[in-house]
Design a protein around this motif. Structure first.
Motif, PDB file in Angstrom:
ATOM      1  N   PHE A  85       0.831  -1.207   0.000  1.00 54.64           N
ATOM      2  CA  PHE A  85       0.000   0.000   0.000  1.00 54.64           C
ATOM      3  C   PHE A  85       0.867   1.260   0.000  1.00 54.64           C
ATOM      4  N   LEU A  86       1.957   1.238   0.740  1.00 54.46           N
ATOM      5  CA  LEU A  86       2.859   2.391   0.787  1.00 54.46           C
ATOM      6  C   LEU A  86       3.502   2.622  -0.578  1.00 54.46           C
ATOM      7  N   MET A  87       3.845   1.538  -1.257  1.00 51.36           N
ATOM      8  CA  MET A  87       4.447   1.647  -2.584  1.00 51.36           C
ATOM      9  C   MET A  87       3.467   2.262  -3.586  1.00 51.36           C
ATOM     10  N   ILE A  88       2.198   1.834  -3.534  1.00 54.88           N
ATOM     11  CA  ILE A  88       1.191   2.382  -4.448  1.00 54.88           C
ATOM     12  C   ILE A  88       0.959   3.863  -4.152  1.00 54.88           C
ATOM     13  N   ALA A  89       0.930   4.233  -2.877  1.00 55.32           N
ATOM     14  CA  ALA A  89       0.762   5.646  -2.511  1.00 55.32           C
ATOM     15  C   ALA A  89       1.919   6.479  -3.039  1.00 55.32           C
ATOM     16  N   GLY A 122      -4.632   3.234   4.622  1.00 55.25           N
ATOM     17  CA  GLY A 122      -4.513   1.789   4.791  1.00 55.25           C
ATOM     18  C   GLY A 122      -3.204   1.410   5.462  1.00 55.25           C
ATOM     19  N   VAL A 123      -2.132   2.113   5.107  1.00 57.54           N
ATOM     20  CA  VAL A 123      -0.822   1.893   5.746  1.00 57.54           C
ATOM     21  C   VAL A 123      -0.896   2.225   7.234  1.00 57.54           C
ATOM     22  N   LEU A 124      -1.476   3.385   7.546  1.00 56.61           N
ATOM     23  CA  LEU A 124      -1.539   3.842   8.937  1.00 56.61           C
ATOM     24  C   LEU A 124      -2.350   2.877   9.807  1.00 56.61           C
ATOM     25  N   ILE A 125      -3.518   2.483   9.312  1.00 57.23           N
ATOM     26  CA  ILE A 125      -4.379   1.583  10.078  1.00 57.23           C
ATOM     27  C   ILE A 125      -3.720   0.216  10.227  1.00 57.23           C
ATOM     28  N   TYR A 171       6.318  -3.058 -14.385  1.00 59.92           N
ATOM     29  CA  TYR A 171       6.813  -4.287 -13.748  1.00 59.92           C
ATOM     30  C   TYR A 171       5.953  -4.639 -12.534  1.00 59.92           C
ATOM     31  N   VAL A 172       5.635  -3.627 -11.734  1.00 64.12           N
ATOM     32  CA  VAL A 172       4.813  -3.853 -10.538  1.00 64.12           C
ATOM     33  C   VAL A 172       3.434  -4.383 -10.928  1.00 64.12           C
ATOM     34  N   SER A 173       2.807  -3.742 -11.941  1.00 61.19           N
ATOM     35  CA  SER A 173       1.462  -4.154 -12.346  1.00 61.19           C
ATOM     36  C   SER A 173       1.456  -5.538 -12.969  1.00 61.19           C
ATOM     37  N   SER A 174       2.582  -5.962 -13.541  1.00 60.56           N
ATOM     38  CA  SER A 174       2.641  -7.268 -14.196  1.00 60.56           C
ATOM     39  C   SER A 174       2.975  -8.397 -13.237  1.00 60.56           C
ATOM     40  N   TYR A 175       3.850  -8.141 -12.265  1.00 62.21           N
ATOM     41  CA  TYR A 175       4.387  -9.237 -11.458  1.00 62.21           C
ATOM     42  C   TYR A 175       4.079  -9.142  -9.957  1.00 62.21           C
ATOM     43  N   VAL A 232       1.335   9.627  11.655  1.00 64.75           N
ATOM     44  CA  VAL A 232       1.023  10.225  10.348  1.00 64.75           C
ATOM     45  C   VAL A 232       2.251  10.908   9.745  1.00 64.75           C
ATOM     46  N   LEU A 233       2.889  11.777  10.511  1.00 63.76           N
ATOM     47  CA  LEU A 233       4.027  12.543   9.969  1.00 63.76           C
ATOM     48  C   LEU A 233       5.251  11.662   9.680  1.00 63.76           C
ATOM     49  N   PRO A 234       5.653  10.757  10.589  1.00 62.43           N
ATOM     50  CA  PRO A 234       6.808   9.895  10.267  1.00 62.43           C
ATOM     51  C   PRO A 234       6.590   9.037   9.022  1.00 62.43           C
ATOM     52  N   ILE A 235       5.402   8.440   8.896  1.00 55.68           N
ATOM     53  CA  ILE A 235       5.118   7.614   7.709  1.00 55.68           C
ATOM     54  C   ILE A 235       5.004   8.507   6.481  1.00 55.68           C
ATOM     55  N   GLY A 236       4.510   9.734   6.665  1.00 53.87           N
ATOM     56  CA  GLY A 236       4.458  10.686   5.547  1.00 53.87           C
ATOM     57  C   GLY A 236       5.847  11.008   5.021  1.00 53.87           C
ATOM     58  N   CYS A 237       6.830  11.138   5.919  1.00 59.99           N
ATOM     59  CA  CYS A 237       8.227  11.381   5.500  1.00 59.99           C
ATOM     60  C   CYS A 237       8.767  10.203   4.694  1.00 59.99           C
ATOM     61  N   ILE A 238       8.445   8.991   5.139  1.00 60.59           N
ATOM     62  CA  ILE A 238       8.871   7.796   4.394  1.00 60.59           C
ATOM     63  C   ILE A 238       8.214   7.775   3.012  1.00 60.59           C
ATOM     64  N   LEU A 239       6.925   8.120   2.973  1.00 58.78           N
ATOM     65  CA  LEU A 239       6.194   8.173   1.705  1.00 58.78           C
ATOM     66  C   LEU A 239       6.827   9.178   0.744  1.00 58.78           C
ATOM     67  N   LEU A 240       7.146  10.368   1.248  1.00 57.42           N
ATOM     68  CA  LEU A 240       7.788  11.394   0.424  1.00 57.42           C
ATOM     69  C   LEU A 240       9.134  10.909  -0.102  1.00 57.42           C
ATOM     70  N   TYR A 241       9.931  10.326   0.780  1.00 56.26           N
ATOM     71  CA  TYR A 241      11.258   9.826   0.387  1.00 56.26           C
ATOM     72  C   TYR A 241      11.144   8.755  -0.683  1.00 56.26           C
ATOM     73  N   TRP A 242      10.193   7.838  -0.496  1.00 51.47           N
ATOM     74  CA  TRP A 242      10.016   6.749  -1.467  1.00 51.47           C
ATOM     75  C   TRP A 242       9.572   7.290  -2.823  1.00 51.47           C
ATOM     76  N   SER A 243       8.701   8.299  -2.827  1.00 52.49           N
ATOM     77  CA  SER A 243       8.231   8.871  -4.094  1.00 52.49           C
ATOM     78  C   SER A 243       9.372   9.546  -4.862  1.00 52.49           C
ATOM     79  N   MET A 244      10.380  10.037  -4.133  1.00 50.72           N
ATOM     80  CA  MET A 244      11.496  10.720  -4.779  1.00 50.72           C
ATOM     81  C   MET A 244      12.538   9.740  -5.323  1.00 50.72           C
ATOM     82  N   ILE A 245      12.802   8.666  -4.570  1.00 49.17           N
ATOM     83  CA  ILE A 245      13.868   7.737  -4.984  1.00 49.17           C
ATOM     84  C   ILE A 245      13.346   6.604  -5.853  1.00 49.17           C
TER      85      ILE A 245
END
Length: 370
Positions: A90-94, A288-291, A333-337, A306-319
């Motif tokens: 869920f975090l990856m999709i976000a 969904g990640v938070l719950i 690749y994600v949608s296929s496998y 909320v804020l710590p996971i939000g920082c991880i989400l931001l970092y993941w979206s950038m890298i």
């Protein structure tokens, strides 16, 4: 579980907006060429099949989120690990959706703005709304689904009267047979319809759980019809080759509108549409990640993370990727496998285990009664 509740209309709005997501503006199902609209319709029926799997599991344990469901069915340890895998998914999709929105703004409207600044503002807004809770997100969705439908009606009206629609671009029907359509089926059923598995985390919040089937199916079917219409409109205006080349074909479609040299440059409609749909889609996955974390790690509430996971989400979206083309490659690749495990394999396995347990319980009861 927290004590917040959402209404039936709010759940429908959230489901509809999630299905629109980035799928509305991307060339979804175009591997089926001119029959992409049919591939999406078949994907919608695939999504209905997946729904009945999810619905059966929900009916077994209506008060448990998905992470609780995995522990109940697979046991304390294996279920905990699978629940954690769902949280990471869920975090990856976000993160993927946050990156999609940032890239669209960069390519269409804010070419000189750093991607970090766009994504940061986007994630902070999500953090603020989700800190207030799922009820606030649901009420906000009620308002924005109306705005989205109005924008969609305006955009479709101008495209249809612009004279750019050529139905010959959609002919002949089944030019290459059924093979390309069936090949595209895993993509069109998994995204976005299979992604609705995230609502297994939210269904315990529904104030009228008996209406889950009607709400889910109506949201799935209505969004499927709109997505099918949108891709057919893109192909009719642009042609298959240009849709395949275009990163955001809906942006190109509405960009061709030029009425009386006055009504033109309607790209902002698409950008604002994507802002609405991606915000809610990313927010739902983020929630969904938070719950899931609250449930697995037995925390008091989601607000403290909320804020710590939000920082991880931001970092993941950038890298996630160095540029947009790499981001598209990783997404395919994600949608296929990857999605097949979270949308199909794990739920089917849970269904099988639940059926075996139910049958075993019935045998035990019949023996005890005898």
């Amino acid at each position: 579980m927290e004590k917040e509740k959402i209404s039936v209309i709010q759940l429908f709005a959230l489901m509809f907006l999630l299905d629109m997501g980035t799928t509305l503006v991307e060339s979804h199902g175009i591997s089926a060429q001119k029959d992409a609209w049919l591939a999406i319709l078949l994907g919608m029926f695939g999504g209905i099949v997946l729904f009945f799997i999810y619905y059966f599991l929900f009916r077994q344990y209506p008060n448990l989120p998905l992470t609780g469901l995995t522990r109940k069915i697979f046991g304390k340890y294996l279920g905990w690990i699978i629940g954690l895998l769902y949280i990471l998914y869920f975090l990856m999709i976000a993160a993927d959706n946050v990156r999609d929105f940032g890239d669209l703004l960069l390519t269409s409207a804010m070419t000189e703005t750093p991607l970090l600044a766009i994504n940061l503002l986007f994630v902070l807004t999500m953090c603020y709304v989700l800190y207030l809770g799922i009820e606030v997100l649901g009420r906000t969705a009620e308002v924005f689904i109306v705005i989205l439908l109005v924008l969609g009606a305006i955009g479709n009206f101008f495209v249809l009267i612009s004279g750019n629609v050529d139905l010959h671009n959609l002919q002949p029907f089944l030019e290459n047979g059924w093979k390309p359509i069936l090949t595209a089926l895993p993509e069109t059923s998994n995204t976005p319809f299979g992604q609705m598995v995230v609502f297994m985390m939210l269904l315990p919040y529904l104030n009228r759980s008996g209406l889950v089937k009607k709400v889910w199916l109506s949201a799935l079917i209505s969004s499927g019809l709109i997505l099918s219409w949108t891709i057919s409109l893109n192909v009719a205006v642009l042609g298959v080759e240009e849709v395949e080349r275009s990163t955001f074909p809906l942006l190109s479609t509405i960009g061709k509108v030029n009425l009386f040299e006055f009504i033109q440059r309607l790209d902002s409609i698409v950008v604002f549409t994507l802002l609405i749909t991606v915000f809610f889609k990313a927010s739902i996955f983020f929630y969904g990640v938070l719950i899931g974390i609250v449930d697995l790690f037995r925390l008091k509430n989601h607000q403290q993370i909320v804020l710590p996971i939000g920082c991880i989400l931001l970092y993941w979206s950038m890298i996630r990727a160095s540029d947009f083309s790499e981001h598209i490659e990783e997404g395919s690749y994600v949608s296929s496998y990857v999605t097949v495990y979270f949308h199909i394999a794990f739920p089917l396995l849970m269904l099988l285990v639940a059926l075996i347990r139910n049958r075993f319980k019935k045998k035990v009861r019949s023996k005890s009664n005898a």
